[in-house]
Design an enzyme around this catalytic site. Sequence first.
Site, mmCIF file in Angstrom:
data_model
loop_
_atom_site.group_PDB
_atom_site.id
_atom_site.type_symbol
_atom_site.label_atom_id
_atom_site.label_comp_id
_atom_site.label_asym_id
_atom_site.label_seq_id
_atom_site.Cartn_x
_atom_site.Cartn_y
_atom_site.Cartn_z
ATOM 1 N N SER A 36 0.814 -1.217 0.000
ATOM 2 C CA SER A 36 0.000 0.000 0.000
ATOM 3 C C SER A 36 0.845 1.264 0.000
ATOM 4 C CB SER A 36 -0.939 -0.018 1.216
ATOM 5 O OG SER A 36 -0.205 -0.129 2.428
ATOM 6 N N LYS A 102 8.445 -9.175 5.679
ATOM 7 C CA LYS A 102 7.807 -8.714 4.457
ATOM 8 C C LYS A 102 7.019 -9.882 3.859
ATOM 9 C CE LYS A 102 10.182 -6.424 1.504
ATOM 10 N NZ LYS A 102 8.984 -5.583 1.269
ATOM 11 N N GLY A 103 6.183 -9.574 2.894
ATOM 12 C CA GLY A 103 5.438 -10.642 2.238
ATOM 13 C C GLY A 103 3.950 -10.581 2.441
ATOM 14 N N GLY A 105 2.018 -8.672 1.035
ATOM 15 C CA GLY A 105 1.443 -8.504 -0.298
ATOM 16 C C GLY A 105 1.684 -9.678 -1.221
ATOM 17 N N GLU A 111 10.627 -9.650 -4.226
ATOM 18 C CA GLU A 111 11.114 -8.507 -3.458
ATOM 19 C C GLU A 111 12.529 -8.757 -2.955
ATOM 20 O OE1 GLU A 111 7.023 -6.568 -1.604
ATOM 21 O OE2 GLU A 111 8.014 -8.195 -0.526
#
Length: 232
Positions: A36, A102-103, A105, A111
């Site tokens: 986002s 992270k992850g 999304g 990434e």
Amino acid sequence: MTQTNDSPSIKAKKAAALKAVEFVQDQMIIGLGTGSTIAYFIEALGKRCQAGLKITAIASSERSMRQARLVGIPIVDSDTILELDLTIDGADEIDPLKQMIKGGGGALLREKLIASASKEMIVVIDETKLVNKLGKFPVATEISIFTFRHIVKKLKDHGYCGSLRVNQDQSLYRTDNGNYIFDICFPEPIDNPIFEHNRLKSFAGVLETGLFFNLAGRVIIGYQNGMTKIVA
């Protein structure tokens, strides 16, 4: 990108994203993250490209690639890139050592590849992503679709609690690489993220984890009052 009616959370994300755009220079090869906050960054970067900024970019997800093309950011094939000048990406959590989860999304593998290929990774977050220790947010683990139920069973047998990620219609979520994601919930804060990453990667079929370390450079923090802070 008016902020007139933005919630404090959105205001923080936009502030960090706009500050990150200032670090992009002509002729750079840029890695675009996913999420986002990065969506606001891509929107702002597109405006700079429309105003004459000359860059090329690769994206960590189909979603970011579509948005980038829509706003006029030139996208090149990842196979043509040997090294990137800069990657801008977000995080679900980041600790004082710049270790990250992270992850959220679903783009963790790409990434990590893009960040690893970059001279610097600038992490763009809002203040709520700052934590003393990682682990409240689930750790996305990308696993092979081949024998995926065996892989999940193996992880659970070794004490990893979690679930396969699903779409709104309850079908299994597929990454852009065609794999599944097993979201692991740690009952306590993660004392040693590097150890947990290496342990998870030792299981056959685990392709990547959402534990990131030794990758983040500068961190841009956006606050709900619209201010930003850069941590070198």
